[in-house]
Scaffold this motif. Structure first.
Motif, PDB file in Angstrom:
ATOM      1  N   ILE A  57      19.626 -24.529  -4.543  1.00  0.00           N
ATOM      2  CA  ILE A  57      20.016 -25.791  -5.182  1.00  0.00           C
ATOM      3  C   ILE A  57      20.953 -26.561  -4.257  1.00  0.00           C
ATOM      4  O   ILE A  57      20.824 -27.768  -4.083  1.00  0.00           O
ATOM      5  CB  ILE A  57      20.682 -25.520  -6.554  1.00  0.00           C
TER       6      ILE A  57
ATOM      7  N   SER B 229      24.821 -11.429 -17.805  1.00  0.00           N
ATOM      8  CA  SER B 229      24.759 -10.875 -16.449  1.00  0.00           C
ATOM      9  C   SER B 229      23.430 -11.236 -15.786  1.00  0.00           C
ATOM     10  O   SER B 229      23.383 -11.548 -14.598  1.00  0.00           O
ATOM     11  CB  SER B 229      24.944  -9.353 -16.487  1.00  0.00           C
ATOM     12  N   LYS B 230      22.341 -11.226 -16.576  1.00  0.00           N
ATOM     13  CA  LYS B 230      21.041 -11.631 -16.036  1.00  0.00           C
ATOM     14  C   LYS B 230      21.080 -13.098 -15.633  1.00  0.00           C
ATOM     15  O   LYS B 230      20.592 -13.477 -14.569  1.00  0.00           O
ATOM     16  CB  LYS B 230      19.943 -11.419 -17.087  1.00  0.00           C
ATOM     17  N   TRP B 231      21.699 -13.948 -16.473  1.00  0.00           N
ATOM     18  CA  TRP B 231      21.785 -15.378 -16.191  1.00  0.00           C
ATOM     19  C   TRP B 231      22.622 -15.622 -14.943  1.00  0.00           C
ATOM     20  O   TRP B 231      22.282 -16.449 -14.100  1.00  0.00           O
ATOM     21  CB  TRP B 231      22.405 -16.070 -17.401  1.00  0.00           C
ATOM     22  N   ILE B 232      23.743 -14.873 -14.817  1.00  0.00           N
ATOM     23  CA  ILE B 232      24.624 -15.047 -13.654  1.00  0.00           C
ATOM     24  C   ILE B 232      23.894 -14.630 -12.386  1.00  0.00           C
ATOM     25  O   ILE B 232      23.997 -15.299 -11.347  1.00  0.00           O
ATOM     26  CB  ILE B 232      25.924 -14.240 -13.861  1.00  0.00           C
ATOM     27  N   SER B 233      23.145 -13.533 -12.435  1.00  0.00           N
ATOM     28  CA  SER B 233      22.426 -13.086 -11.239  1.00  0.00           C
ATOM     29  C   SER B 233      21.341 -14.101 -10.867  1.00  0.00           C
ATOM     30  O   SER B 233      21.134 -14.399  -9.691  1.00  0.00           O
ATOM     31  CB  SER B 233      21.812 -11.706 -11.473  1.00  0.00           C
ATOM     32  N   THR B 234      20.676 -14.673 -11.872  1.00  0.00           N
ATOM     33  CA  THR B 234      19.667 -15.693 -11.599  1.00  0.00           C
ATOM     34  C   THR B 234      20.314 -16.923 -10.974  1.00  0.00           C
ATOM     35  O   THR B 234      19.790 -17.495 -10.016  1.00  0.00           O
ATOM     36  CB  THR B 234      18.943 -16.084 -12.906  1.00  0.00           C
ATOM     37  N   CYS B 235      21.475 -17.324 -11.501  1.00  0.00           N
ATOM     38  CA  CYS B 235      22.166 -18.496 -10.970  1.00  0.00           C
ATOM     39  C   CYS B 235      22.629 -18.242  -9.544  1.00  0.00           C
ATOM     40  O   CYS B 235      22.535 -19.122  -8.695  1.00  0.00           O
ATOM     41  CB  CYS B 235      23.367 -18.844 -11.855  1.00  0.00           C
ATOM     42  N   SER B 236      23.143 -17.048  -9.255  1.00  0.00           N
ATOM     43  CA  SER B 236      23.620 -16.762  -7.901  1.00  0.00           C
ATOM     44  C   SER B 236      22.453 -16.741  -6.919  1.00  0.00           C
ATOM     45  O   SER B 236      22.625 -17.054  -5.744  1.00  0.00           O
ATOM     46  CB  SER B 236      24.358 -15.421  -7.867  1.00  0.00           C
ATOM     47  N   LYS B 237      21.255 -16.387  -7.403  1.00  0.00           N
ATOM     48  CA  LYS B 237      20.072 -16.450  -6.540  1.00  0.00           C
ATOM     49  C   LYS B 237      19.633 -17.893  -6.334  1.00  0.00           C
ATOM     50  O   LYS B 237      19.175 -18.266  -5.248  1.00  0.00           O
ATOM     51  CB  LYS B 237      18.924 -15.649  -7.160  1.00  0.00           C
ATOM     52  N   LEU B 238      19.767 -18.736  -7.390  1.00  0.00           N
ATOM     53  CA  LEU B 238      19.274 -20.110  -7.316  1.00  0.00           C
ATOM     54  C   LEU B 238      20.273 -21.053  -6.657  1.00  0.00           C
ATOM     55  O   LEU B 238      19.874 -22.056  -6.084  1.00  0.00           O
ATOM     56  CB  LEU B 238      18.975 -20.618  -8.734  1.00  0.00           C
ATOM     57  N   LEU B 239      21.572 -20.730  -6.734  1.00  0.00           N
ATOM     58  CA  LEU B 239      22.594 -21.652  -6.240  1.00  0.00           C
ATOM     59  C   LEU B 239      22.411 -22.044  -4.776  1.00  0.00           C
ATOM     60  O   LEU B 239      22.523 -23.226  -4.457  1.00  0.00           O
ATOM     61  CB  LEU B 239      23.992 -21.052  -6.471  1.00  0.00           C
TER      62      LEU B 239
END
Length: 46
Positions: free
Chosen positions: A34, A21-31
């Motif tokens: 990017i 869940s932490k990784w998904i939230s980080t990815c949704s912030k970075l997407l």
């Protein structure tokens, strides 16, 4: 003997879900950033 192993399994599953869940939230912030940088790179490449 079954209690400690099941406890460690539950702990591992909870940790996996937490880290995912932490990784998904980080990815949704970075997407978005990017995607913006990819679009800029494509536009500059042309």
């Amino acid at each position: 003997m079954t209690k400690p192993s099941s406890y460690s399994t539950v702990t591992m599953v909870i940790y996996l879900i937490y880290s995912m869940s932490k990784w998904i939230s980080t990815c949704s912030k970075l997407l978005p950033s990017i995607g913006i940088s990819l679009t800029a790179a494509l536009l500059l490449g042309r």
